[in-house]
Motif scaffolding. Sequence first.
Motif, PDB file in Angstrom:
ATOM      1  N   PHE A  74       0.913  -1.234  -0.057  1.00 41.71           N
ATOM      2  CA  PHE A  74       0.010  -0.057  -0.030  1.00 41.71           C
ATOM      3  C   PHE A  74       0.868   1.379  -0.088  1.00 41.71           C
ATOM      4  N   PRO A  75       1.721   1.651  -1.140  1.00 43.74           N
ATOM      5  CA  PRO A  75       2.613   2.730  -1.160  1.00 43.74           C
ATOM      6  C   PRO A  75       2.042   4.097  -0.968  1.00 43.74           C
ATOM      7  N   ASN A  76       0.830   4.132  -1.284  1.00 43.00           N
ATOM      8  CA  ASN A  76       0.081   5.571  -1.141  1.00 43.00           C
ATOM      9  C   ASN A  76      -1.231   5.406  -0.676  1.00 43.00           C
ATOM     10  N   PRO A  77      -1.707   6.391   0.110  1.00 47.10           N
ATOM     11  CA  PRO A  77      -3.294   6.341   0.666  1.00 47.10           C
ATOM     12  C   PRO A  77      -4.442   6.420  -0.284  1.00 47.10           C
ATOM     13  N   ALA A  78      -5.327   6.210  -0.344  1.00 47.29           N
ATOM     14  CA  ALA A  78      -6.587   6.312  -0.950  1.00 47.29           C
ATOM     15  C   ALA A  78      -7.906   7.037   0.088  1.00 47.29           C
ATOM     16  N   TYR A  79      -8.097   8.182  -0.497  1.00 46.57           N
ATOM     17  CA  TYR A  79      -8.771   8.938   0.451  1.00 46.57           C
ATOM     18  C   TYR A  79     -10.580   8.947   0.112  1.00 46.57           C
ATOM     19  N   ALA A  80     -11.362   9.015   1.196  1.00 49.37           N
ATOM     20  CA  ALA A  80     -12.734   8.946   0.926  1.00 49.37           C
ATOM     21  C   ALA A  80     -13.193   9.968  -0.206  1.00 49.37           C
ATOM     22  N   GLY A  81     -13.946   9.449  -1.070  1.00 53.11           N
ATOM     23  CA  GLY A  81     -14.644  10.180  -2.351  1.00 53.11           C
ATOM     24  C   GLY A  81     -13.508  10.296  -3.431  1.00 53.11           C
ATOM     25  N   GLU A  82     -12.314   9.771  -3.252  1.00 46.83           N
ATOM     26  CA  GLU A  82     -11.345  10.015  -4.557  1.00 46.83           C
ATOM     27  C   GLU A  82     -11.572   8.970  -5.405  1.00 46.83           C
ATOM     28  N   PRO A  83     -11.792   9.135  -6.867  1.00 47.04           N
ATOM     29  CA  PRO A  83     -11.735   8.502  -7.761  1.00 47.04           C
ATOM     30  C   PRO A  83     -10.619   7.528  -8.000  1.00 47.04           C
ATOM     31  N   LEU A  84     -10.939   6.106  -7.995  1.00 46.05           N
ATOM     32  CA  LEU A  84      -9.789   5.309  -7.978  1.00 46.05           C
ATOM     33  C   LEU A  84     -10.212   4.315  -9.234  1.00 46.05           C
ATOM     34  N   ARG A  85      -9.137   3.699  -9.696  1.00 49.02           N
ATOM     35  CA  ARG A  85      -9.187   2.461 -10.742  1.00 49.02           C
ATOM     36  C   ARG A  85      -8.709   1.216 -10.032  1.00 49.02           C
ATOM     37  N   PHE A  86      -9.687   0.403 -10.126  1.00 50.01           N
ATOM     38  CA  PHE A  86      -9.460  -1.223  -9.440  1.00 50.01           C
ATOM     39  C   PHE A  86      -9.054  -2.117 -10.724  1.00 50.01           C
ATOM     40  N   GLU A  87      -8.085  -3.014 -10.823  1.00 45.83           N
ATOM     41  CA  GLU A  87      -7.887  -3.666 -11.860  1.00 45.83           C
ATOM     42  C   GLU A  87      -7.020  -4.959 -11.374  1.00 45.83           C
ATOM     43  N   VAL A  88      -7.765  -6.087 -12.260  1.00 44.77           N
ATOM     44  CA  VAL A  88      -7.398  -7.449 -11.901  1.00 44.77           C
ATOM     45  C   VAL A  88      -6.869  -8.019 -13.336  1.00 44.77           C
ATOM     46  N   LEU A  89      -5.430  -8.442 -13.289  1.00 46.52           N
ATOM     47  CA  LEU A  89      -5.212  -9.058 -14.696  1.00 46.52           C
ATOM     48  C   LEU A  89      -4.526 -10.312 -14.306  1.00 46.52           C
ATOM     49  N   GLN A  90      -5.030 -11.422 -15.123  1.00 44.08           N
ATOM     50  CA  GLN A  90      -4.301 -12.656 -14.986  1.00 44.08           C
ATOM     51  C   GLN A  90      -2.793 -12.620 -15.624  1.00 44.08           C
ATOM     52  N   THR A  91      -1.989 -12.924 -15.058  1.00 40.76           N
ATOM     53  CA  THR A  91      -0.432 -12.877 -15.675  1.00 40.76           C
ATOM     54  C   THR A  91       0.094 -14.366 -15.772  1.00 40.76           C
ATOM     55  N   ALA A  92      -0.601 -15.387 -15.159  1.00 39.85           N
ATOM     56  CA  ALA A  92      -0.198 -16.684 -15.243  1.00 39.85           C
ATOM     57  C   ALA A  92      -1.127 -17.797 -14.913  1.00 39.85           C
ATOM     58  N   ALA A  93      -0.953 -18.914 -15.758  1.00 42.23           N
ATOM     59  CA  ALA A  93      -2.156 -19.908 -15.391  1.00 42.23           C
ATOM     60  C   ALA A  93      -1.244 -21.380 -15.599  1.00 42.23           C
ATOM     61  N   ASP A  94      -1.719 -22.045 -14.725  1.00 43.59           N
ATOM     62  CA  ASP A  94      -1.109 -23.431 -14.540  1.00 43.59           C
ATOM     63  C   ASP A  94      -2.271 -24.440 -14.059  1.00 43.59           C
ATOM     64  N   GLY A  95      -2.806 -25.305 -14.672  1.00 43.96           N
ATOM     65  CA  GLY A  95      -3.682 -26.031 -14.420  1.00 43.96           C
ATOM     66  C   GLY A  95      -4.725 -25.254 -14.078  1.00 43.96           C
ATOM     67  N   GLY A  96      -5.303 -25.555 -12.768  1.00 41.32           N
ATOM     68  CA  GLY A  96      -6.324 -24.978 -11.941  1.00 41.32           C
ATOM     69  C   GLY A  96      -5.863 -23.747 -11.101  1.00 41.32           C
ATOM     70  N   SER A  97      -4.670 -23.334 -11.374  1.00 38.50           N
ATOM     71  CA  SER A  97      -3.998 -22.152 -10.458  1.00 38.50           C
ATOM     72  C   SER A  97      -3.858 -21.019 -11.319  1.00 38.50           C
ATOM     73  N   ARG A  98      -4.404 -19.914 -11.011  1.00 37.73           N
ATOM     74  CA  ARG A  98      -4.061 -18.522 -11.630  1.00 37.73           C
ATOM     75  C   ARG A  98      -3.126 -17.851 -10.881  1.00 37.73           C
ATOM     76  N   THR A  99      -2.369 -16.768 -11.299  1.00 38.90           N
ATOM     77  CA  THR A  99      -1.848 -15.615 -10.889  1.00 38.90           C
ATOM     78  C   THR A  99      -2.353 -14.132 -11.060  1.00 38.90           C
ATOM     79  N   LEU A 100      -2.579 -13.695 -10.609  1.00 39.77           N
ATOM     80  CA  LEU A 100      -3.363 -12.219 -10.996  1.00 39.77           C
ATOM     81  C   LEU A 100      -2.513 -10.983 -10.307  1.00 39.77           C
ATOM     82  N   SER A 101      -2.323 -10.274 -11.460  1.00 40.23           N
ATOM     83  CA  SER A 101      -1.982  -8.763 -10.793  1.00 40.23           C
ATOM     84  C   SER A 101      -3.066  -8.033 -10.333  1.00 40.23           C
ATOM     85  N   THR A 102      -2.933  -7.403  -8.935  1.00 40.82           N
ATOM     86  CA  THR A 102      -4.198  -6.549  -8.514  1.00 40.82           C
ATOM     87  C   THR A 102      -3.561  -5.194  -8.427  1.00 40.82           C
TER      88      THR A 102
END
Length: 123
Positions: A74-102
């Motif tokens: 958590f390198p920087n604060p997020a403030y009440a009422g502040e516009p934020l972008r939430f992102e999830v990106l799959q970066t790897a897959a191995d069988g039934g496992s996934r690694t996701l960038s958040t």
Amino acid sequence: MTSLSIDRSLSQADFDLFAGVSGDNNPIHVDPDFSARTRFGRTVSHGMLLYTVLWGMIQKLYPGAVQAGQTLMFPNPAYAGEPLRFEVLQTAADGGSRTLSTRVTRIADGAFALDGEARIHIA
């Protein structure tokens, strides 16, 4: 690659509700008068509230997924009422496992409020 991105602002009411559910009533999150006297100048989001939004997005991408692990910064604060972008990106897959960038980014200045990785198992 599988990904999902949403723009959202969290309100003081969201902070207060999360404090009630989590038991984390640190005044930096729930007391605007206290927070005004800190280096932040206003209330900041619970880090895990940010991740909770991301987890909901992960569940939309992978219904029924089970979390195997996570790494969060958590390198920087997020403030009440502040516009934020939430992102999830799959970066790897191995069988039934996934690694996701958040990631949660403050839209106004591009600073990361959360930068991490989740490892999940899917059926």
